[in-house]
Scaffold this active site. Structure first.
Site, PDB file in Angstrom:
ATOM      1  N   GLU A  67      67.754 121.267  28.251  1.00 42.89           N
ATOM      2  CA  GLU A  67      67.562 120.047  29.045  1.00 42.89           C
ATOM      3  C   GLU A  67      67.927 118.849  28.193  1.00 42.89           C
ATOM      4  OE1 GLU A  67      63.652 120.901  31.838  1.00 42.89           O
ATOM      5  OE2 GLU A  67      63.458 119.559  30.142  1.00 42.89           O
ATOM      6  N   HIS A  73      52.460 118.283  22.392  1.00 42.37           N
ATOM      7  CA  HIS A  73      52.664 118.680  23.790  1.00 42.37           C
ATOM      8  C   HIS A  73      51.389 119.165  24.483  1.00 42.37           C
ATOM      9  CE1 HIS A  73      56.781 118.066  22.822  1.00 42.37           C
ATOM     10  NE2 HIS A  73      56.846 119.123  22.037  1.00 42.37           N
ATOM     11  N   ARG A 121      48.312 126.944  39.456  1.00 39.07           N
ATOM     12  CA  ARG A 121      46.910 127.232  39.136  1.00 39.07           C
ATOM     13  C   ARG A 121      46.112 125.931  39.161  1.00 39.07           C
ATOM     14  NH1 ARG A 121      47.258 124.665  34.144  1.00 39.07           N
ATOM     15  NH2 ARG A 121      49.120 125.187  32.976  1.00 39.07           N
TER      16      ARG A 121
HETATM   17  P1  ADP Z   1      54.996 123.739  28.628  1.00 44.93           P
HETATM   18  O1  ADP Z   1      55.028 124.460  29.934  1.00 44.93           O
HETATM   19  O2  ADP Z   1      55.319 124.622  27.464  1.00 44.93           O
HETATM   20  O3  ADP Z   1      53.746 122.932  28.443  1.00 44.93           O
HETATM   21  P2  ADP Z   1      56.597 121.512  29.608  1.00 44.93           P
HETATM   22  O4  ADP Z   1      57.963 121.737  30.108  1.00 44.93           O
HETATM   23  O5  ADP Z   1      55.514 121.300  30.633  1.00 44.93           O
HETATM   24  O6  ADP Z   1      56.219 122.705  28.634  1.00 44.93           O
HETATM   25  O7  ADP Z   1      56.584 120.284  28.610  1.00 44.93           O
HETATM   26  C1  ADP Z   1      55.415 119.902  27.876  1.00 44.93           C
HETATM   27  C2  ADP Z   1      55.629 118.557  27.232  1.00 44.93           C
HETATM   28  O8  ADP Z   1      56.793 118.591  26.376  1.00 44.93           O
HETATM   29  C3  ADP Z   1      55.914 117.414  28.199  1.00 44.93           C
HETATM   30  O9  ADP Z   1      54.736 116.847  28.719  1.00 44.93           O
HETATM   31  C4  ADP Z   1      56.684 116.448  27.305  1.00 44.93           C
HETATM   32  O10 ADP Z   1      55.795 115.764  26.454  1.00 44.93           O
HETATM   33  C5  ADP Z   1      57.522 117.370  26.426  1.00 44.93           C
HETATM   34  N1  ADP Z   1      58.865 117.623  27.032  1.00 44.93           N
HETATM   35  C6  ADP Z   1      59.259 118.705  27.739  1.00 44.93           C
HETATM   36  N2  ADP Z   1      60.548 118.581  28.150  1.00 44.93           N
HETATM   37  C7  ADP Z   1      60.996 117.402  27.684  1.00 44.93           C
HETATM   38  C8  ADP Z   1      62.245 116.677  27.787  1.00 44.93           C
HETATM   39  N3  ADP Z   1      63.278 117.179  28.450  1.00 44.93           N
HETATM   40  N4  ADP Z   1      62.324 115.471  27.190  1.00 44.93           N
HETATM   41  C9  ADP Z   1      61.265 114.944  26.512  1.00 44.93           C
HETATM   42  N5  ADP Z   1      60.074 115.559  26.382  1.00 44.93           N
HETATM   43  C10 ADP Z   1      59.925 116.767  26.959  1.00 44.93           C
END
Ligand code: ADP
Length: 495
Positions: A200, A235, A291
């Site tokens: 991404e 995160h 969930r």
């Molecule tokens: P997970 O399911 O492992 O928790 P997520 O896709 O929900 O992963 O992402 C968790 C966090 O990671 C987000 O809240 C953000 O802080 C960071 N993050 C994820 N993807 C991106 C991105 N494309 N750009 C910037 N930060 C990201």
């Protein structure tokens, strides 16, 4: 309505679900590991059964044992909470095969949503904006290089079956891409069982904003507005609020309607969360969590909807108890996750015995906790002790109330992140609502603020002599001696 619910989880969320069961007059069954023998949720339940040792793979992740216990004890449904088996499509399929209702979406929808690339494609098809990136998994370095240069650096490589922020790698430029791909694939294979990864665009400092949704088996689907969860560390969310300080009513309605349309298109039934990154006024879909989420109480506080009860209604085959027109957001709610971890030691977990415990109360306060005074926080699981949630008529009152509630919260015997939350509630950027996912890293002064707070502040714990574990133990012994003498004089039996 369901007759008896087994809760396949532990800690505060097990208690939260059992509270809903009690209000609905549905008996609840706890299953627990040997490490949780003395936990609040075990005592709270109508029935409780030990299903294995501390190791989660042999207890909270033991599908066979959990379903067997449900069948033997006459539970017609299982609530998985969050984490553990909550988004495990095999578990969903196994419960169905055993004739037990899982309080969650079907295994088909769960598998679809658990595959982040598939979920991105579903959303994009329904017209929801997604983070620019791949629509299929990346397998080789050439494909990765081509894709990344098309998206534009920096990029982020993520496990497709991932969660908990695990394995995500940010790649600033072409140089590190091939190695980062290999590393992420390895982590994905080791942690999630498959090495599928995708790429991404990496957004520099977005906000994390998510929409709560509910959908039943009668074709009703609604959203309950958004939550802002930008205050994160590695995160992992630490503070959440609803509504977001930046989302307008027009944006809320537009995005809410879009996500409702998208979840309808896949036949989603249950509660869920559609997560977005938000940057420069635009939303970008991230993932769907099929969930209940840790931060659901802030939505409950502003909408008045009991999300767990709605989940139970949906699983019982009943329609939602509220319509979209009836949903209105009132005031502001903030949640602080109270963890047994030391903010002055890189947030290292600090499990141990809670020698004293006094939780806040008064107007607008909610504490969702899984502990009590004398309980030992085990070292084997997530170190979350509780969630402190406040409601205020506006964001200012909610923050003032949170400061007051944090002052009242006394947890003795282990270090907690309460001083961290106190420092954030005094932080001028947080107060102005200027937060992003890098807020904690950027606000380097927070650690000094915590030290100052600890040095200067006389806490309620100090005043109650609950601060040090040793003092608390001595006080407890003294109190029990006094109580037993008192009881002897009164001729009553001490229990
Ligand atoms: P997970 O399911 O492992 O928790 P997520 O896709 O929900 O992963 O992402 C968790 C966090 O990671 C987000 O809240 C953000 O802080 C960071 N993050 C994820 N993807 C991106 C991105 N494309 N750009 C910037 N930060 C990201």
């Amino acid at each position: 309505m369901l007759k008896k619910i087994l809760i396949a989880n532990r800690g505060e969320i097990a208690v939260r679900v059992m509270r809903a069961c009690r209000e609905l007059d549905i008996p609840c069954v706890a299953v627990y590991s040997e490490a949780d023998r003395d936990a609040l949720f075990v005592r709270y339940a109508d029935e409780a059964y030990c299903i294995g040792p501390a190791r989660a793979s042999e207890s909270y992740l033991n599908i066979e044992k959990i379903i067997k216990t449900a069948l033997e004890k006459g539970a017609d449904a299982i609530h998985p909470g969050y984490g553990f088996l909550a988004e495990n499509s095999e578990f969903a399929a196994a419960t169905k095969a055993a004739g037990v209702r899982l309080i969650g979406p079907s295994s088909r929808v769960m598998a679809l949503m658990g595959d982040k690339v598939a979920a991105r494609n579903v959303m994009a098809k329904a017209g929801v904006p997604v983070v620019p990136g791949t629509d299929c998994c990346i397998t080789d370095p050439d494909q990765a290089l081509k894709t990344a240069s098309k998206i534009g650096y920096p990029v982020i490589i993520k496990p497709s079956g991932g969660g908990g922020g695990i394995g995500m790698t940010v790649v600033p430029d072409e140089k590190g891409l091939t190695d980062a791909l290999k590393d992420t694939q390895k982590i994905a294979a080791n942690t999630f069982g498959v090495d599928d990864v995708y790429i991404e665009k990496y957004l520099p400092n977005p906000r994390h904003i998510e929409f709560q949704i509910l959908a039943d088996s009668h074709g009703n689907a609604i959203h309950l507005g958004e939550r802002e969860c930008s205050v994160q560390r590695r995160h992992q969310k630490l503070i959440e609020e609803s509504p977001s300080p930046v989302v307008t009513q027009v944006q809320r309605e537009k995005m809410g309607n879009l996500v409702v349309g998208a979840i309808r298109s896949v036949g989603y039934e249950c509660a869920g969360t559609v997560e977005f990154l938000y940057s420069e006024g635009e939303f970008y879909f991230l993932e769907i969590n099929a969930r209940i989420q840790v931060e659901h109480p802030v939505t409950e506080m502003v909408t008045g909807v009991d999300i767990v009860k709605e989940q139970i209604r949906i699983a019982s085959g009943l329609p939602l108890s509220v319509s979209q027109e009836e949903i209105q957001m009132h005031g502001n709610a903030i949640e602080c996750r109270i963890n047994a971890e030391d903010p002055l030691n890189d947030f290292e977990p600090t499990p141990g015995k809670l020698t004293g415990y006094h939780s806040p109360g008064g107007t607008g306060i909610r504490v969702d906790s899984g502990v009590y005074s004398g309980f030992t926080v085990p070292p084997y699981y997530d170190p979350m002790i509780s969630k402190l949630i406040v409601w205020g008529k506006d964001r200012k009152e909610a923050m003032d109330r949170m400061r007051r509630a944090l002052y009242e919260y006394v947890i003795a015997g282990v270090r907690t992140n309460i001083p961290f939350h106190k420092a954030v509630m005094k932080n001028s950027r947080f107060i102005r609502g200027e937060i992003g996912t890098h807020f904690i890293e950027e606000e380097t002064g927070l650690i000094e603020d915590i030290k100052d707070l600890l040095a200067q502040e006389q806490t309620l714990g100090d005043k109650l002599s609950l601060k040090s574990g040793k003092k608390a133990r001595v006080a407890a012994i003294a109190a029990s001696v006094v109580a037993s003498q008192f009881n002897k004089h009164q001729g009553t039996e001490s229990r």
